[in-house]
Design a protein around this motif. Structure first.
Motif, short mmCIF file in Angstrom:
data_model
loop_
_atom_site.label_atom_id
_atom_site.label_comp_id
_atom_site.label_asym_id
_atom_site.label_seq_id
_atom_site.Cartn_x
_atom_site.Cartn_y
_atom_site.Cartn_z
N GLU A 1 -3.50 11.63 8.43
CA GLU A 1 -3.52 12.60 9.53
C GLU A 1 -2.37 12.43 10.51
O GLU A 1 -1.84 13.39 11.05
CB GLU A 1 -4.87 12.50 10.27
CG GLU A 1 -5.16 13.66 11.21
CD GLU A 1 -4.51 13.51 12.57
OE1 GLU A 1 -4.29 14.55 13.23
OE2 GLU A 1 -4.22 12.36 12.96
N PHE B 1 4.44 21.34 8.52
CA PHE B 1 3.01 21.40 8.77
C PHE B 1 2.64 20.71 10.08
O PHE B 1 3.26 19.72 10.47
CB PHE B 1 2.23 20.74 7.62
CG PHE B 1 2.47 21.38 6.28
CD1 PHE B 1 1.90 22.59 5.96
CD2 PHE B 1 3.29 20.76 5.34
CE1 PHE B 1 2.13 23.18 4.72
CE2 PHE B 1 3.52 21.34 4.11
CZ PHE B 1 2.94 22.56 3.80
N GLY B 2 1.58 21.23 10.72
CA GLY B 2 1.02 20.58 11.89
C GLY B 2 0.09 19.45 11.50
O GLY B 2 0.05 19.02 10.34
N ARG B 3 -0.70 18.98 12.46
CA ARG B 3 -1.59 17.84 12.22
C ARG B 3 -2.76 18.23 11.32
O ARG B 3 -3.17 19.40 11.25
CB ARG B 3 -2.13 17.31 13.55
CG ARG B 3 -1.06 16.66 14.42
CD ARG B 3 -0.47 15.44 13.75
NE ARG B 3 0.51 14.76 14.57
CZ ARG B 3 1.29 13.79 14.15
NH1 ARG B 3 1.22 13.39 12.89
NH2 ARG B 3 2.15 13.21 14.95
N VAL C 1 3.60 25.27 10.99
CA VAL C 1 4.06 25.42 12.38
C VAL C 1 5.50 25.91 12.46
O VAL C 1 5.93 26.41 13.50
CB VAL C 1 3.92 24.09 13.16
CG1 VAL C 1 2.47 23.69 13.25
CG2 VAL C 1 4.76 22.99 12.55
N LYS C 2 6.24 25.80 11.36
CA LYS C 2 7.63 26.26 11.38
C LYS C 2 8.15 26.41 9.96
O LYS C 2 7.75 25.65 9.06
CB LYS C 2 8.52 25.26 12.15
CG LYS C 2 9.93 25.75 12.42
CD LYS C 2 10.70 24.79 13.34
CE LYS C 2 12.06 25.33 13.68
NZ LYS C 2 12.80 24.42 14.61
N ARG D 1 -3.95 21.32 7.32
CA ARG D 1 -2.72 21.45 8.10
C ARG D 1 -2.23 22.90 8.06
O ARG D 1 -2.18 23.51 7.00
CB ARG D 1 -1.63 20.53 7.56
CG ARG D 1 -1.89 19.04 7.82
CD ARG D 1 -0.80 18.20 7.20
NE ARG D 1 -1.02 16.78 7.46
CZ ARG D 1 -0.22 16.03 8.20
NH1 ARG D 1 0.85 16.56 8.77
NH2 ARG D 1 -0.47 14.74 8.38
N GLN D 2 -1.85 23.40 9.24
CA GLN D 2 -1.31 24.75 9.34
C GLN D 2 0.21 24.70 9.38
O GLN D 2 0.82 23.69 9.76
CB GLN D 2 -1.85 25.42 10.61
CG GLN D 2 -3.37 25.46 10.70
CD GLN D 2 -4.01 26.15 9.50
OE1 GLN D 2 -3.59 27.23 9.11
NE2 GLN D 2 -5.03 25.52 8.93
N LEU E 1 10.87 16.83 15.59
CA LEU E 1 9.76 17.49 14.90
C LEU E 1 9.42 16.80 13.58
O LEU E 1 8.25 16.75 13.19
CB LEU E 1 10.13 18.96 14.64
CG LEU E 1 9.12 19.83 13.87
CD1 LEU E 1 7.84 20.00 14.68
CD2 LEU E 1 9.74 21.18 13.53
N SER F 1 -1.11 27.62 3.23
CA SER F 1 -2.25 27.43 4.13
C SER F 1 -3.26 28.51 3.80
O SER F 1 -2.90 29.67 3.59
CB SER F 1 -1.84 27.54 5.60
OG SER F 1 -3.00 27.55 6.42
N THR G 1 3.92 12.86 9.59
CA THR G 1 4.69 14.10 9.54
C THR G 1 4.70 14.60 8.11
O THR G 1 4.80 13.80 7.17
CB THR G 1 6.13 13.84 10.01
OG1 THR G 1 6.09 13.36 11.36
CG2 THR G 1 6.98 15.09 9.93
#
Length: 298
Positions: A198, A230-232, A19-20, A16-17, A47, A215, A201
């Motif tokens: 996966e 984190f993103g997906r 994202v905010k 996961r990257q 979000l 990350s 959230t």
């Protein structure tokens, strides 16, 4: 890949990257003696579904949170320092101290108070949404002593498993909305990887340390009091790049509900009509708020 005589399953983990990043700013003091950092607000509901609020609170006498109502969600109160005396209209009364957890399902309606036990007290409080089918369930309270919370250790990493699973160790706590709630401490120069479903959230909240990297593809560090979204993916990687200070953060994840969220103060519902009905129920002491006019905490 299927395992055969000549091959084995190959499992590829997707990291996961970030994202905010959200800095938990100070908000109004909520009353004399209260200091509030709000990490998740209404602007983040979509979000961070199913999470409604994350607050870091410090308070001392005569502060605290006197009798007030809730409906439509669960709250997790995690004591970082001192103690909290809590009472509710259903007759539940108790005290949680450093490292303890109080898990409250407000459901159809609850009125309670949260007051300081010591001169200096601090806690994290997380609000978790309930799906529409469960918003009017009967309320309940559970206290989880620090000694009851399971722990895991590996290569300079310690994890308190308040909900969910880490390093093969599972929490016995049941949650209405499936979530993971981990208190993670990473020693200087150590790193860790945590598997997360996966589709869930996921975010981290940094409690201590200012050299955490969240990350492997991002070298920027994150300071305390930041929410890292984190993103997906199905894995979160974290490294403590400090050579002298431990990194401590909460890693929280949950299964999204995918329903509209309408929050009005202490009420979390699915529509403005639901909010209007809730306010009417509270004012008229009905449908879960029958004790609203007669109950007072001691």
């Amino acid at each position: 890949m299927r395992e055969t005589k000549d091959t084995k399953d190959i499992i590829t983990m997707s990291e996961r990257q970030v994202v905010k990043k959200i800095y938990a700013n100070f908000e109004n003091d909520g009353g004399a003696g209260n200091v509030i950092r709000q990490g998740i607000t209404k602007t983040n509901h979509e979000l961070l579904d199913p999470f409604v609020s994350l607050a870091e609170l410090s308070f001392s006498p005569p502060g605290g949170f006197r009798d007030h109502p809730h409906r439509g969600f669960e709250s997790v109160t995690y004591m970082l320092q001192g103690g909290l005396i809590h009472q509710d209209c259903n007759g539940h009364r108790g005290t949680i101290q450093e490292g303890d957890v109080q898990w409250t399902t407000a459901g159809r309606g609850l009125i309670h108070s949260e007051m300081p036990q010591e001169e200096a007290n601090s806690l994290i409080q997380l609000w978790i949404n309930l799906p529409s089918s469960q918003k009017m369930i009967w309320p309940k309270n559970r206290e989880i002593p620090n000694s009851y919370i399971r722990r895991a250790w590996d290569n300079g990493v310690e994890v308190k498993i308040i909900a969910g699973e880490s390093m093969g160790v599972k929490s016995p706590c049941y949650t209405e909305t499936p979530i993971m709630f981990l208190d993670v401490t990473v020693d200087p120069s150590a790193q860790t990887n945590q598997t997360i479903p996966e589709s869930w959230t996921a975010f981290a909240y940094v409690l201590e340390g200012d050299e955490g990297v969240f990350s492997s593809s991002d070298s920027s560090t994150v300071e305390a009091h930041n929410v890292v979204v984190f993103g997906r993916g199905d894995q979160v990687s974290v490294e403590n790049t400090s050579s002298s200070r431990p990194l401590r953060f909460l890693l929280i994840a949950g299964e999204p509900i995918g329903e509209p969220v309408f929050q009005h103060g202490p009420f979390v519902m699915n529509s403005q009509a639901d909010i209007d009905m809730t306010i009417d129920d509270y004012r008229n002491a009905k449908n879960g708020f029958e004790m609203a006019k007669s109950w007072r905490s001691q």
